[in-house]
Design a protein around this motif. Structure first.
Motif, PDB file in Angstrom:
ATOM      1  N   ALA A  83       0.819  -1.217   0.000  1.00 38.66           N
ATOM      2  CA  ALA A  83       0.000   0.000   0.000  1.00 38.66           C
ATOM      3  C   ALA A  83       0.850   1.263   0.000  1.00 38.66           C
ATOM      4  O   ALA A  83       0.371   2.346  -0.339  1.00 38.66           O
ATOM      5  N   GLY A  84       2.124   1.138   0.365  1.00 43.54           N
ATOM      6  CA  GLY A  84       2.992   2.306   0.479  1.00 43.54           C
ATOM      7  C   GLY A  84       3.841   2.575  -0.749  1.00 43.54           C
ATOM      8  O   GLY A  84       4.579   3.553  -0.786  1.00 43.54           O
ATOM      9  N   VAL A  85       3.788   1.700  -1.757  1.00 45.58           N
ATOM     10  CA  VAL A  85       4.569   1.893  -2.983  1.00 45.58           C
ATOM     11  C   VAL A  85       3.584   2.216  -4.106  1.00 45.58           C
ATOM     12  O   VAL A  85       2.907   1.327  -4.626  1.00 45.58           O
ATOM     13  N   TYR A  86       3.486   3.502  -4.472  1.00 43.46           N
ATOM     14  CA  TYR A  86       2.504   3.985  -5.454  1.00 43.46           C
ATOM     15  C   TYR A  86       1.083   3.520  -5.099  1.00 43.46           C
ATOM     16  O   TYR A  86       0.250   3.320  -5.993  1.00 43.46           O
ATOM     17  N   GLY A  87       0.806   3.324  -3.811  1.00 44.96           N
ATOM     18  CA  GLY A  87      -0.498   2.802  -3.398  1.00 44.96           C
ATOM     19  C   GLY A  87      -1.333   3.847  -2.683  1.00 44.96           C
ATOM     20  O   GLY A  87      -1.188   5.061  -2.909  1.00 44.96           O
ATOM     21  N   MET A  88      -2.198   3.411  -1.809  1.00 42.13           N
ATOM     22  CA  MET A  88      -3.164   4.294  -1.175  1.00 42.13           C
ATOM     23  C   MET A  88      -2.690   4.867   0.163  1.00 42.13           C
ATOM     24  O   MET A  88      -3.355   5.732   0.739  1.00 42.13           O
ATOM     25  N   ALA A  89      -1.561   4.397   0.686  1.00 41.93           N
ATOM     26  CA  ALA A  89      -1.150   4.803   2.031  1.00 41.93           C
ATOM     27  C   ALA A  89      -0.968   6.317   2.149  1.00 41.93           C
ATOM     28  O   ALA A  89      -1.403   6.938   3.121  1.00 41.93           O
ATOM     29  N   GLY A  90      -0.337   6.917   1.155  1.00 45.90           N
ATOM     30  CA  GLY A  90      -0.057   8.349   1.214  1.00 45.90           C
ATOM     31  C   GLY A  90      -1.336   9.172   1.244  1.00 45.90           C
ATOM     32  O   GLY A  90      -1.480  10.096   2.049  1.00 45.90           O
ATOM     33  N   LEU A  91      -2.258   8.835   0.365  1.00 43.65           N
ATOM     34  CA  LEU A  91      -3.503   9.592   0.269  1.00 43.65           C
ATOM     35  C   LEU A  91      -4.332   9.443   1.542  1.00 43.65           C
ATOM     36  O   LEU A  91      -4.947  10.413   2.016  1.00 43.65           O
ATOM     37  N   CYS A  93      -3.118   8.996   4.521  1.00 39.62           N
ATOM     38  CA  CYS A  93      -2.459   9.866   5.511  1.00 39.62           C
ATOM     39  C   CYS A  93      -2.792  11.327   5.253  1.00 39.62           C
ATOM     40  O   CYS A  93      -3.016  12.104   6.194  1.00 39.62           O
ATOM     41  N   GLU A  94      -2.822  11.721   3.982  1.00 44.38           N
ATOM     42  CA  GLU A  94      -3.132  13.127   3.657  1.00 44.38           C
ATOM     43  C   GLU A  94      -4.552  13.497   4.072  1.00 44.38           C
ATOM     44  O   GLU A  94      -4.783  14.520   4.707  1.00 44.38           O
ATOM     45  N   ILE A  95      -5.506  12.649   3.707  1.00 43.68           N
ATOM     46  CA  ILE A  95      -6.903  12.937   4.062  1.00 43.68           C
ATOM     47  C   ILE A  95      -7.095  12.803   5.573  1.00 43.68           C
ATOM     48  O   ILE A  95      -7.852  13.544   6.190  1.00 43.68           O
ATOM     49  N   GLY A  96      -6.340  11.875   6.179  1.00 44.48           N
ATOM     50  CA  GLY A  96      -6.452  11.618   7.614  1.00 44.48           C
ATOM     51  C   GLY A  96      -6.041  12.790   8.492  1.00 44.48           C
ATOM     52  O   GLY A  96      -6.391  12.848   9.672  1.00 44.48           O
ATOM     53  N   ILE A 106      -0.745   1.303   8.718  1.00 45.39           N
ATOM     54  CA  ILE A 106      -0.320   0.814   7.404  1.00 45.39           C
ATOM     55  C   ILE A 106       0.202  -0.614   7.577  1.00 45.39           C
ATOM     56  O   ILE A 106       1.094  -0.852   8.396  1.00 45.39           O
TER      57      ILE A 106
ATOM     58  N   ALA B 118       6.020   1.565   6.280  1.00 44.50           N
ATOM     59  CA  ALA B 118       4.689   1.434   6.896  1.00 44.50           C
ATOM     60  C   ALA B 118       4.685   1.967   8.326  1.00 44.50           C
ATOM     61  O   ALA B 118       3.683   2.516   8.786  1.00 44.50           O
ATOM     62  N   ALA B 122       4.027   6.996   4.879  1.00 41.15           N
ATOM     63  CA  ALA B 122       4.039   6.626   3.465  1.00 41.15           C
ATOM     64  C   ALA B 122       5.144   7.378   2.722  1.00 41.15           C
ATOM     65  O   ALA B 122       4.883   8.161   1.818  1.00 41.15           O
ATOM     66  N   LEU B 124       7.411   6.127   0.640  1.00 49.57           N
ATOM     67  CA  LEU B 124       7.807   5.566  -0.661  1.00 49.57           C
ATOM     68  C   LEU B 124       6.702   5.647  -1.712  1.00 49.57           C
ATOM     69  O   LEU B 124       6.614   4.806  -2.597  1.00 49.57           O
ATOM     70  N   MET B 125       5.878   6.672  -1.629  1.00 47.93           N
ATOM     71  CA  MET B 125       4.770   6.789  -2.583  1.00 47.93           C
ATOM     72  C   MET B 125       5.235   7.212  -3.969  1.00 47.93           C
ATOM     73  O   MET B 125       4.445   7.247  -4.911  1.00 47.93           O
ATOM     74  N   LEU B 230       3.258  14.949   8.367  1.00 48.72           N
ATOM     75  CA  LEU B 230       1.817  15.186   8.544  1.00 48.72           C
ATOM     76  C   LEU B 230       1.359  14.461   9.791  1.00 48.72           C
ATOM     77  O   LEU B 230       1.357  13.224   9.809  1.00 48.72           O
ATOM     78  N   VAL B 235       5.236  11.515   4.902  1.00 52.89           N
ATOM     79  CA  VAL B 235       4.376  11.231   3.747  1.00 52.89           C
ATOM     80  C   VAL B 235       4.923  11.914   2.489  1.00 52.89           C
ATOM     81  O   VAL B 235       5.167  13.115   2.482  1.00 52.89           O
ATOM     82  N   ARG B 238       1.658  11.787  -3.766  1.00 52.42           N
ATOM     83  CA  ARG B 238       1.757  11.236  -5.114  1.00 52.42           C
ATOM     84  C   ARG B 238       0.954  12.067  -6.104  1.00 52.42           C
ATOM     85  O   ARG B 238       1.117  11.932  -7.316  1.00 52.42           O
ATOM     86  N   LYS B 241      -4.640  13.731  -5.071  1.00 51.27           N
ATOM     87  CA  LYS B 241      -5.590  14.758  -4.639  1.00 51.27           C
ATOM     88  C   LYS B 241      -5.857  15.794  -5.713  1.00 51.27           C
ATOM     89  O   LYS B 241      -6.921  16.390  -5.773  1.00 51.27           O
TER      90      LYS B 241
END
Lengths: 243, 243
Positions: A83-91, A93-96, A106, B118, B122, B124-125, B230, B235, B238, B241
């Motif tokens: 989830a942390g490699v070009y996945g959803m983890a970053g987004l 965290c951002e929305i969180g 994660i 993790a 995040a 490594l996005m 964050l 983070v 990517r 958003k």
């Protein structure tokens, strides 16, 4: 407090899932993800609430996860690979940042770089660079700059998203750039459908890779100057033998 | 034909092990590895034959695996993290060239880059480079060249083996090199004992990282120019958003 577990399912969403990821799926009442990955696990967990959005709707999918968590449900937000490699983890965290009442964890997974490397042999035994060829969210000039840097410094290179319908010639363009700094005979490899039915792999030269048509289910590996083909495996020596 | 399964146990050798790795440990009669990792799993599998060699005896350990396999036993050759990232997979493939009667399978694991990411959030996005600071098997000049290339091209950088007793100042040297191309405020992170008791992490600037003393159980992350802190998480956005 309910929680969102951003969970990587590994390349095939089955045996390469971690023990922890499996527990998360068992314990959460809601599982959210991109349609294709949801379909891979749906039949294993008949009692769960499954929610999904199509590709390109990543932000909507993340907001959906927070909405469910705020109803008091634990949510598994699943991705293929890690989830942390070009996945959803970053987004997430951002929305969180604006969602103090929802906890985030994660849960890492096997990413295509290491999952694909295991299929080919041992290409990542030395320093490596992971580069996505998708220019949907990154200007091509930046991708090109990174390809040049990685090629010049003799990194093993692992390419994610090497192609799509709209970007059929991107892998060839990447190979052209890399060939300015590395030999045409450089040992390369491709793996398709890692960990799934119909998994295939191929070892080939950088020159042949240039002319190969790959799809979005393929991960590409370009060896460093020492990478060899050994008995049908792609192997980057690390030097232990000489110690 | 008996088989050697070169198996990554993930960072903590417990919940972050894959379902497949767990099956391998259950099914093989012999488990071989570096003493520290063997000790982490020994009590779970009381009926197995455990074999070990100290650090730096990697080639001996691999040959031991082939000897056991040739006795007709299936062997799990275990490594912390992923066997294909600075692990034993390459050497097993190299030695295996002269051992046609032994089959080899590489079983991937969560490597410190994704396991540590993790814990931090995040980082490594986006495109990233993995570099080992150990100059035991690589000349320092080559490591330096790769640090410069990765810093200039704005990769997220993940450093393995950032320090040891003999190389106490290597992380500071790496930070000095990177700071020539990147801001002192660049968001960085360290994770120690990933997935184990006493796991800790810290987010800090590149400038502070320079003065930090880390040990060999630590993995270091240097963000790219967009990486942020964050809510206590590292983070790298990517760009979803903005889509």
């Amino acid at each position: 407090m309910s929680k969102i577990y951003v969970t990587g399912l590994g390349p095939g969403a089955a045996e390469q899932m971690t023990v922890q990821a499996k527990k998360v799926l068992e314990q959460c009442s809601v599982i959210i993800g991109y349609t294709v990955y949801i379909d891979l696990i749906r039949k294993e967990y008949p009692d769960k609430i499954f929610l999904s959005t199509p590709m390109r709707k990543e932000a909507d999918r993340c907001r959906m996860a927070f909405e469910e968590a705020k109803k008091g449900r634990d949510v598994a937000m699943v991705c293929s690979g890690d989830a942390g490699v070009y996945g959803m983890a970053g987004l997430i965290c951002e929305i969180g940042r604006d969602e103090p009442d929802v906890e985030i964890e994660i849960v890492p997974g096997i990413t295509a770089a290491t999952g694909g490397a295991a299929v080919l042999g041992a290409p990542l035994m030395h320093d490596f660079a992971v580069i996505s060829l998708s220019d949907l969210l990154t200007p091509w000039e930046k991708i090109e700059k990174r390809l040049i840097a990685a090629a010049k410094a003799d990194f093993v290179i692992c390419l994610y998203n090497p192609s799509s319908k709209k970007r059929a010639d991107y892998l060839a363009r990447a190979c052209d750039i890399i060939m300015e700094y590395r030999k045409r005979e450089t040992v390369c490899g491709t793996v398709r459908n890692i960990g799934r039915d119909g998994e295939t792999c191929e070892i080939l030269s950088l020159e042949s890779l240039h002319d190969k048509q790959v799809d979005m289910f393929t991960t590409v590996f370009i060896g460093n100057s020492n990478t060899m083909e050994l008995n049908g495996r792609m192997v980057t020596p690390r030097g232990y033998k000489d110690v």
